[in-house]
Scaffold this motif. Structure first.
Motif, PDB file in Angstrom:
ATOM      1  N   PRO A 104      36.873   3.094  22.162  1.00  0.00           N
ATOM      2  CA  PRO A 104      36.811   1.738  21.613  1.00  0.00           C
ATOM      3  C   PRO A 104      37.499   1.682  20.247  1.00  0.00           C
ATOM      4  N   ILE A 105      38.296   0.639  20.022  1.00  0.00           N
ATOM      5  CA  ILE A 105      38.964   0.511  18.722  1.00  0.00           C
ATOM      6  C   ILE A 105      38.061  -0.146  17.687  1.00  0.00           C
ATOM      7  N   GLY A 106      36.908  -0.660  18.136  1.00  0.00           N
ATOM      8  CA  GLY A 106      36.009  -1.342  17.222  1.00  0.00           C
ATOM      9  C   GLY A 106      34.588  -1.309  17.718  1.00  0.00           C
ATOM     10  N   SER A 107      33.772  -2.219  17.202  1.00  0.00           N
ATOM     11  CA  SER A 107      32.347  -2.219  17.476  1.00  0.00           C
ATOM     12  C   SER A 107      31.888  -3.555  18.050  1.00  0.00           C
ATOM     13  N   LEU A 108      30.681  -3.565  18.579  1.00  0.00           N
ATOM     14  CA  LEU A 108      29.923  -4.724  19.067  1.00  0.00           C
ATOM     15  C   LEU A 108      30.300  -5.195  20.458  1.00  0.00           C
ATOM     16  N   GLY A 109      31.337  -4.616  21.088  1.00  0.00           N
ATOM     17  CA  GLY A 109      31.601  -4.893  22.493  1.00  0.00           C
ATOM     18  C   GLY A 109      31.855  -6.360  22.789  1.00  0.00           C
ATOM     19  N   ASN A 110      31.392  -6.815  23.994  1.00  0.00           N
ATOM     20  CA  ASN A 110      31.641  -8.200  24.405  1.00  0.00           C
ATOM     21  C   ASN A 110      30.365  -8.957  24.736  1.00  0.00           C
ATOM     22  N   GLY A 111      29.219  -8.352  24.461  1.00  0.00           N
ATOM     23  CA  GLY A 111      27.962  -8.996  24.797  1.00  0.00           C
ATOM     24  C   GLY A 111      27.499  -9.956  23.713  1.00  0.00           C
ATOM     25  N   GLU A 112      26.377 -10.590  23.981  1.00  0.00           N
ATOM     26  CA  GLU A 112      25.785 -11.491  22.996  1.00  0.00           C
ATOM     27  C   GLU A 112      25.281 -10.696  21.803  1.00  0.00           C
ATOM     28  N   ALA A 113      25.479 -11.223  20.612  1.00  0.00           N
ATOM     29  CA  ALA A 113      24.907 -10.649  19.394  1.00  0.00           C
ATOM     30  C   ALA A 113      23.847 -11.610  18.868  1.00  0.00           C
ATOM     31  N   VAL A 114      22.672 -11.094  18.586  1.00  0.00           N
ATOM     32  CA  VAL A 114      21.532 -11.940  18.225  1.00  0.00           C
ATOM     33  C   VAL A 114      21.667 -12.415  16.776  1.00  0.00           C
ATOM     34  N   TRP A 115      20.833 -13.411  16.428  1.00  0.00           N
ATOM     35  CA  TRP A 115      20.792 -13.876  15.043  1.00  0.00           C
ATOM     36  C   TRP A 115      20.530 -12.697  14.109  1.00  0.00           C
ATOM     37  N   HIS A 116      21.319 -12.616  13.037  1.00  0.00           N
ATOM     38  CA  HIS A 116      21.134 -11.524  12.087  1.00  0.00           C
ATOM     39  C   HIS A 116      21.814 -11.842  10.763  1.00  0.00           C
ATOM     40  N   THR A 117      21.459 -11.062   9.758  1.00  0.00           N
ATOM     41  CA  THR A 117      22.128 -11.050   8.466  1.00  0.00           C
ATOM     42  C   THR A 117      22.774  -9.679   8.327  1.00  0.00           C
ATOM     43  N   ASP A 118      24.021  -9.610   7.914  1.00  0.00           N
ATOM     44  CA  ASP A 118      24.739  -8.333   7.885  1.00  0.00           C
ATOM     45  C   ASP A 118      24.074  -7.321   6.950  1.00  0.00           C
ATOM     46  N   MET A 119      23.768  -6.166   7.514  1.00  0.00           N
ATOM     47  CA  MET A 119      23.310  -4.987   6.782  1.00  0.00           C
ATOM     48  C   MET A 119      22.099  -5.268   5.887  1.00  0.00           C
ATOM     49  N   SER A 120      21.206  -6.129   6.353  1.00  0.00           N
ATOM     50  CA  SER A 120      20.008  -6.414   5.562  1.00  0.00           C
ATOM     51  C   SER A 120      19.041  -5.234   5.561  1.00  0.00           C
ATOM     52  N   TYR A 121      19.324  -4.212   6.361  1.00  0.00           N
ATOM     53  CA  TYR A 121      18.462  -3.029   6.420  1.00  0.00           C
ATOM     54  C   TYR A 121      18.727  -2.058   5.265  1.00  0.00           C
ATOM     55  N   VAL A 122      19.760  -2.326   4.436  1.00  0.00           N
ATOM     56  CA  VAL A 122      20.015  -1.475   3.273  1.00  0.00           C
ATOM     57  C   VAL A 122      19.383  -2.118   2.036  1.00  0.00           C
ATOM     58  N   GLU A 123      19.232  -1.346   0.974  1.00  0.00           N
ATOM     59  CA  GLU A 123      18.538  -1.845  -0.214  1.00  0.00           C
ATOM     60  C   GLU A 123      19.314  -2.955  -0.906  1.00  0.00           C
ATOM     61  N   VAL A 124      20.650  -2.855  -0.927  1.00  0.00           N
ATOM     62  CA  VAL A 124      21.475  -3.894  -1.539  1.00  0.00           C
ATOM     63  C   VAL A 124      22.449  -4.407  -0.475  1.00  0.00           C
ATOM     64  N   PRO A 125      22.055  -5.421   0.302  1.00  0.00           N
ATOM     65  CA  PRO A 125      22.933  -5.949   1.351  1.00  0.00           C
ATOM     66  C   PRO A 125      24.164  -6.628   0.743  1.00  0.00           C
ATOM     67  N   PRO A 126      25.231  -6.762   1.537  1.00  0.00           N
ATOM     68  CA  PRO A 126      26.424  -7.458   1.041  1.00  0.00           C
ATOM     69  C   PRO A 126      26.142  -8.930   0.769  1.00  0.00           C
ATOM     70  N   GLN A 127      26.832  -9.466  -0.255  1.00  0.00           N
ATOM     71  CA  GLN A 127      26.641 -10.881  -0.570  1.00  0.00           C
ATOM     72  C   GLN A 127      27.412 -11.778   0.390  1.00  0.00           C
ATOM     73  N   ALA A 128      28.499 -11.270   0.966  1.00  0.00           N
ATOM     74  CA  ALA A 128      29.331 -12.117   1.815  1.00  0.00           C
ATOM     75  C   ALA A 128      30.091 -11.261   2.814  1.00  0.00           C
ATOM     76  N   SER A 129      30.526 -11.897   3.879  1.00  0.00           N
ATOM     77  CA  SER A 129      31.397 -11.277   4.874  1.00  0.00           C
ATOM     78  C   SER A 129      32.544 -12.228   5.179  1.00  0.00           C
ATOM     79  N   ALA A 130      33.718 -11.659   5.390  1.00  0.00           N
ATOM     80  CA  ALA A 130      34.891 -12.433   5.803  1.00  0.00           C
ATOM     81  C   ALA A 130      35.392 -11.850   7.116  1.00  0.00           C
TER      82      ALA A 130
END
Length: 292
Positions: A104-130
């Motif tokens: 695979p050249i990347g991640s997350l495949g072709n299936g449904e992705a559930v509601w989430h906030t990016d990398m909220s499992y780390v102590e300092v999550p990112p402020q934004a994603s582009a």
């Protein structure tokens, strides 16, 4: 009319989606924004939470340079399969279902992705994603966003009182596509799973507005409660996450860039035909500190 009103405020042609969140910024080239245009864009982003800019022709270096105007960038997170990042560009995360040479050249495949906030499992999550679209399927693969300011505001006062001061554990076992993260041993007890504790009600550091900070539902746990009580309260909170009322679903075109505020939104993706190609490059702007 709405586009004209916003343009007079920002000096840009900013047109609200007309849905629960988001706006489109028209007629700009992200490679050539001057300082005032960028300041206007930044304010439009804070006001609208999610911005769409269409018809861009960004190289990987262009995408990184634009993203760095918001702050330092995170390195791409470790993936469960495939390549971690674009060769020589560790800031670029590849979101794709494409397989080349059996890898695979990347991640997350072709299936449904559930509601989430990016990398909220780390102590300092990112402020934004582009996220920038290089190849898109003819149908499916839409990305939806929901305004977590509005979700918090919609809560009954008694529920707001019950969650005041409480923290929620954001689980790091699985990614938004449901894949087990590399090097993680799954646990049936969310209290024992890897992750970080963050306040359920988060005060945005730039706007000062409160937002419900849920992250994702799977394996979440509200600190200080027994497991049954935590599950019941989380289920009650998630009933208020209404993508129709507070959200917007974006149908991608090649050349689209979407920038979202990771501190006050959640997002999800629709599944799409596995035979169709979808290739996106994503950057993440580092957070300035732990959610508070």
């Amino acid at each position: 009319m709405m586009g004209d009103l916003l343009a007079s405020r920002f000096g840009l042609d900013v047109v609200k989606t007309g849905m629960g969140v988001g706006a489109e910024v028209r007629g700009i080239d992200l490679r050539t924004l001057d300082d005032q245009q960028f300041a206007d864009l930044h304010q439009a982003w804070l006001d609208n939470l999610v911005l769409l800019v269409r018809d861009q022709s960004l190289s990987d270096a262009d995408l990184i340079a634009f993203s760095r105007r918001f702050g330092d960038l995170d390195l791409a997170p470790i993936q469960e399969t495939g390549r971690r990042f674009v060769e020589g560009l560790p800031e670029l995360y590849v979101v794709s279902n494409v397989v080349e040479g059996g890898v695979p050249i990347g991640s997350l495949g072709n299936g449904e992705a559930v509601w989430h906030t990016d990398m909220s499992y780390v102590e300092v999550p990112p402020q934004a994603s582009a996220l920038y679209a290089l190849e898109v399927p003819p149908t499916g693969g839409n990305t939806s966003f929901v305004d977590m300011y509005a979700v918090y505001e919609s809560l009954p006062n008694d529920l707001k009182a019950r969650i005041a001061g409480r923290r929620v554990k954001h689980d790091g076992t699985y990614n938004s596509g449901g894949f087990l993260r590399q090097g993680v041993t799954p646990s049936d007890d969310p209290r024992e799973a890897p992750g970080s504790l963050h306040p359920l009600v988060y005060t945005h550091p730039e706007t000062g507005r409160p937002a419900l900070y849920l992250g994702r539902r799977r394996n979440a746990y509200i600190d200080g409660l027994n497991l049954a009580a935590s599950e019941a309260l989380l289920d009650e909170l998630w009933e208020h996450v209404d993508g129709d009322r507070f959200g917007w679903s974006h149908h991608w075109r090649k050349g689209d860039l979407v920038l979202w505020d990771n501190r006050c939104t959640m997002h999800r993706r629709d599944a799409f035909d596995p035979a169709a190609r979808r290739v996106m490059h994503r950057t993440q702007i580092k957070g300035a500190g732990r959610p508070a």
